[in-house]
Design an enzyme around this catalytic site. Structure first.
Site, PDB file in Angstrom:
ATOM      1  N   TYR A 171      14.075  31.471   5.969  1.00  0.00           N
ATOM      2  CA  TYR A 171      12.835  32.143   6.403  1.00  0.00           C
ATOM      3  C   TYR A 171      12.792  32.275   7.916  1.00  0.00           C
ATOM      4  O   TYR A 171      13.231  31.374   8.638  1.00  0.00           O
ATOM      5  CB  TYR A 171      11.610  31.324   5.985  1.00  0.00           C
ATOM      6  CG  TYR A 171      11.301  31.375   4.520  1.00  0.00           C
ATOM      7  CD1 TYR A 171      10.975  32.588   3.899  1.00  0.00           C
ATOM      8  CD2 TYR A 171      11.303  30.213   3.766  1.00  0.00           C
ATOM      9  CE1 TYR A 171      10.677  32.618   2.544  1.00  0.00           C
ATOM     10  CE2 TYR A 171      10.998  30.234   2.426  1.00  0.00           C
ATOM     11  CZ  TYR A 171      10.686  31.437   1.812  1.00  0.00           C
ATOM     12  OH  TYR A 171      10.383  31.467   0.495  1.00  0.00           O
ATOM     13  N   LYS A 208       0.841  -1.198   0.000  1.00  0.00           N
ATOM     14  CA  LYS A 208       0.000   0.000   0.000  1.00  0.00           C
ATOM     15  C   LYS A 208       0.876   1.246   0.000  1.00  0.00           C
ATOM     16  O   LYS A 208       2.083   1.155   0.273  1.00  0.00           O
ATOM     17  CB  LYS A 208      -0.896  -0.034   1.229  1.00  0.00           C
ATOM     18  CG  LYS A 208      -0.105  -0.084   2.522  1.00  0.00           C
ATOM     19  CD  LYS A 208      -0.951  -0.476   3.702  1.00  0.00           C
ATOM     20  CE  LYS A 208      -0.082  -0.501   4.940  1.00  0.00           C
ATOM     21  NZ  LYS A 208      -0.656  -1.272   6.020  1.00  0.00           N
TER      22      LYS A 208
HETATM   23  C1  LIG Z   1       0.100  -2.173   6.633  1.00  0.00           C
HETATM   24  C2  LIG Z   1      -0.470  -3.412   7.093  1.00  0.00           C
HETATM   25  C3  LIG Z   1       0.339  -4.512   7.427  1.00  0.00           C
HETATM   26  C4  LIG Z   1       1.840  -4.469   7.446  1.00  0.00           C
HETATM   27  O1  LIG Z   1       2.251  -3.918   8.664  1.00  0.00           O
HETATM   28  P1  LIG Z   1       3.800  -3.677   8.999  1.00  0.00           P
HETATM   29  O2  LIG Z   1       3.781  -3.153  10.380  1.00  0.00           O
HETATM   30  O3  LIG Z   1       4.304  -2.697   8.037  1.00  0.00           O
HETATM   31  O4  LIG Z   1       4.451  -4.997   8.892  1.00  0.00           O
HETATM   32  C5  LIG Z   1      -0.287  -5.697   7.737  1.00  0.00           C
HETATM   33  N1  LIG Z   1      -1.631  -5.785   7.741  1.00  0.00           N
HETATM   34  C6  LIG Z   1      -2.437  -4.752   7.466  1.00  0.00           C
HETATM   35  C7  LIG Z   1      -3.900  -4.929   7.502  1.00  0.00           C
HETATM   36  C8  LIG Z   1      -1.891  -3.533   7.141  1.00  0.00           C
HETATM   37  O5  LIG Z   1      -2.681  -2.508   6.857  1.00  0.00           O
END
Ligand SMILES: *Cc1c(COP(=O)(O)O)cnc(C)c1O
Length: 818
Positions: free
Chosen positions: A713, A489
């Site tokens: 700035y 993602k």
């Molecule tokens: C992002 C996510 C993961 C992975 O988690 P990490 O802490 O990056 O290993 C696993 N399951 C779900 C549902 C997620 O949204």
């Protein structure tokens, strides 16, 4: 070249031969098989994979010769293939290489040591190519598999061989020695640290020295007294010739003027040799000394040494992937050119082709020192290329041009690189993967430079090998049969959705997880065929999801009903869904109390098939939440039982994220979901993980600040009297969080951490370089090995996830493999 039946007799092994034939090279990795002609597939078992699983894939690619374990059963449909049955397939490979080696009575140089093996080997190859036909290990093939593969490349007309040998365990060097049987040896150096599998530096040295027991002469440095004395002790009867800075070195570095004048002066047998060298750094000088020493030993005269050393080329070992002009993707392999690495490079090209990059272009130079006659070589190259469906072949060099008739009609030929550079503007590389591969003297890096997309001088480098390493490290923690899902993602945690997914697909991940349907569509359009779960599916995208085979997370009755409607409208067979339980995170998901209702609804939906049930942990990385985490795990377990009973069939269960795998290993169920861990971030300080991402920029300007001057700035920044700043072309719009202003954050130049001074601007920031030596154009590391993403997250009081996903898409991503 051997007959397959010869190999069986060499090994004294049982064989089933349906058709005998000539074989010329071993292959192991089905992904790298381009040309099945003459290939023998060795089904080798390693810690992480069993080659026997890939026999069908090799067969499908056209391979018909196999060396397999005695215990393996030949399936009926492989009757036209031939098999040799060995007790240990790796040992069989090594034995064949050992026997092949014995047919040659030429000088064979073996190189080992902690650093510099590959460079010394390649430089020796370059330095001696004017008088020898050299066989050397490809890239850094120095392992238990790499060494036999290298040795099998010895050809009838080879006059000198140079092989490197690397080890990680006690006992391994003896096996390599029996394969290489070196007559000459080079020990580059012995690093201070002893690797994990050795008790001490001396134990490591002793193991390495086993390579040299049968050598006539061994070359080594004399400045490391401990190593030299120990070697003298251990290698009785072997002549030692040394190089070094100290007085007693046989080849002595008298003057090192490399850094300023690119010049060194050496002393040898009472005379001085001054050499012009094509580099300035100390490490290269260290690596050059053994090369010169071997040249002297082999009888090269001073003129020859001067000439060959002057034209040494830096050795680049990475095959780099870069975004190119006009939507193309450039694979830069402009450092070597021979038929073996051509096949490897072509398979990398194939792997990187996807929906976005439709065409395949190959730019190739003449090949040298292949040991094969031109009239056989170039038609063979043409054949390999035609099998690979290259859309456009561009040949550079007079030899390739002479064999133009063997190549496809639309091919283009140029006599040299300048010629091609002149025409480059008129050739379309639109949306192609372009593999650029050439012998060093063609200097194809000029082509890469021209074709490379240059947008912004800040880049995020993504080390694909490190990613795959981390994936393997996590896989090793899993019980047999447990599947993996990689969460990609948010643009693959900021590092690139498609490239990361392609790499993981190659690493055989079982599932990919994305947040939204459009990310899944993008993956499918790019040719990714691994199953994909969409975590936040929305009804308006259901038709699209069905079209692209994307599987939804079902977290509510609303989604369940709507997806069922969609499947009934558009689908024609039961469709996989993934039920999400909210076990305490209080994000999307059913409550455990929904179990009964959920079952009764699912039972009325024959077109939906529960492929998995999962949940997510809210605090798996922190000990203070362990009680709560265990409650979540137990609740999940019992919910799954209820659902399984109710539905009457089983499904995949998964709840662990990266930290969960590290800390709650008992609850792997049938699958785990990996995310941040793949990028090298561990909740338990796992040391086998490697850094994947490096954010780099450059110094655009350096300036003195007058006394009392303020920086940026709000006039917040100050340097000490007489101080200097460097301006960097990276700002908060790139993802350099403004919270790092005013010394909160540091960047690295060389080995020095340098504070950010003043407020970070939108597209730039300033750093305080009053105390260090920098110049405009110098590279600056914003994060990578050091400072790490974790350091940045800590400085900002946030988590590494936010730092990674905060890097703007305008920052160019550059992918590479080591
Ligand atoms: C992002 C996510 C993961 C992975 O988690 P990490 O802490 O990056 O290993 C696993 N399951 C779900 C549902 C997620 O949204």
């Amino acid at each position: 070249m051997y007959l397959f039946s010869d190999i069986a007799s060499m090994l004294n092994a049982r064989a089933e031969i349906s058709t005998d034939g000539q074989v010329r090279r071993p292959v192991f990795d089905t992904r790298l098989i381009v040309d099945p002609e003459g290939a023998v597939f060795f089904a080798i078992k390693t810690e992480t994979r069993d080659g026997h699983r890939f026999i069908p894939a090799a067969y499908e690619k056209g391979v018909r010769y196999f060396v397999v374990s005695e215990r393996w059963q030949v399936p009926d449909n492989f009757r036209d293939a031939s098999f040799i049955f060995a007790e240990d397939t790796l040992k069989a490979l090594q034995a064949i290489a050992g026997l092949h080696r014995q047919r040659f009575s030429i000088p064979v140089i073996a190189i080992t040591g902690s650093n510099g093996k590959t460079i010394v080997k390649d430089w020796l190859g370059q330095a001696l190519s004017f008088r020898e036909i050299i066989c050397r290990s490809p890239r850094s093939y120095n392992s238990q598999i790499g060494v036999p593969v290298s040795v099998l490349q010895l050809k009838e007309n080879t006059s000198l061989a140079v092989f490197e040998a690397g080890i990680s365990y006690v006992g391994e060097m003896g096996r390599l020695e029996r394969i290489i049987r070196p007559t000459l040896g080079i020990l580059t150096n012995i690093g201070a640290a002893h690797q994990e599998h050795f008790e001490s530096r001396i134990q490591k040295l002793d193991e390495k020295l086993k390579l040299f027991t049968g050598c006539k002469t061994v070359f080594m440095g004399s400045d490391d007294r401990e190593v030299l004395d120990r070697s003298r002790d251990r290698l009785k009867g072997v002549e030692l010739l040394t190089w070094g800075r100290g007085e007693d070195a046989e080849l002595r570095l008298l003057e090192d003027r490399a850094e300023r004048e690119k010049l060194i002066v050496l002393g040898w047998k009472g005379r001085k040799i001054s050499l012009e060298i094509p580099f300035r750094d100390r490490i290269s000088v260290e690596n050059l000394l053994p090369v010169v020493l071997v040249m002297l030993y082999l009888g090269c005269n001073d003129e020859e040494i001067k000439r060959q050393v002057r034209s040494l080329q830096p050795v680049a070992m990475r095959m780099e992937l870069k975004d190119g002009i006009n939507g193309s993707l450039i694979i830069n392999d402009s450092y070597n050119s021979d038929i073996n690495t051509l096949e490897l490079a072509l398979s990398v090209l194939e792997q990187n082709q996807n929906g976005r990059h439709k065409g395949r272009t190959l730019i190739l130079s003449d090949m040298f020192q292949t040991g094969i006659e031109d009239r056989l070589l170039y038609p063979r190259v043409a054949e390999i290329i035609s099998k690979k469906n290259i859309d456009l072949f561009i040949g550079v060099g007079s030899k390739l041009s002479r064999y133009a008739a063997s190549f496809p009609d639309n091919s283009l030929f140029f006599t040299d690189t300048d010629d091609l550079l002149d025409s480059l503007g008129s050739i379309s590389f639109k949306d192609s993967v372009v593999l650029i591969k050439g012998a060093r003297q063609f200097r194809f890096e000029r082509l890469v430079e021209r074709l490379e997309l240059k947008l912004h001088s800040t880049v995020l480098e993504v080390n694909i090998d490190a990613l795959l390493n981390n994936f393997r490290v996590f896989k090793k923690k899993l019980k047999p049969g447990v599947k993996t899902l990689a969460m990609v993602k948010a643009f693959g945690y900021g590092s690139g959705l498609i490239e990361i997914s392609s790499a993981l697909q190659l690493g055989r991940v079982d599932y990919l997880g994305v947040a939204f349907a459009d990310e899944g569509v993008e993956l499918r359009q790019a040719g990714i065929n691994t199953p994909i779960i969409v975590m936040n599916p929305e009804p308006r995208s259901f038709a699209l999801m069905l079209e692209y085979g994307l599987e939804p997370e079902v977290y509510s009755y609303r989604i369940l009903e709507a997806f069922n409607d969609a499947v009934n409208t558009f689908g024609n067979e039961p469709y996989p869904i993934h039920i999400k339980l909210d076990s305490g995170m209080h994000r999307l998901g059913f409550y455990a109390s929904d179990g009964k209702e959920l079952i009764s609804r699912l039972k009325k939906m024959p077109m939906l098939k529960v492929k998995s049930v999962f949940s997510h942990l809210a605090g798996s990385d922190e000990e203070k939440h362990d009680e709560f985490t265990l409650d979540q795990l137990r609740l999940f377990d019992s919910f799954c039982k209820v659902i399984e009973m109710g539905l009457g069939y089983s499904f995949i269960r998964h709840i662990l994220n990266s930290a969960g795998v590290e800390r709650f290993s008992d609850y792997q169920f049938e699958m785990v979901r990996l995310g941040i861990g793949l990028y090298g971030i561990s909740s338990v300080g796992e040391t086998e993980l490697q850094n994947v991402l490096t954010l780099k920029t450059y110094v655009s300007q350096i300036k003195e600040v007058e006394d009392g001057g303020t920086i940026g700035y709000g006039r917040k920044g100050h340097v000490k009297q007489g101080g200097r700043i460097a301006v960097l072309p990276i700002g908060y719009a790139d993802g350099l969080n403004r919270g790092l202003s005013n010394g909160k954050g540091m960047v690295r130049i060389g080995s020095t951490l340098v504070p950010i001074v003043g407020n970070i601007c939108m597209d730039s920031c300033m750093i305080d370089v009053s105390d260090i030596n920098v110049k405009e154009g110098d590279e600056v590391v914003v994060f990578g090995d050091s400072p790490s993403v974790m350091d940045i997250a800590n400085a900002l009081n946030t988590i590494p996830y936010e730092v990674l996903t905060g890097i703007n898409r305008r920052v160019k991503r550059v992918y590479y493999r080591e």
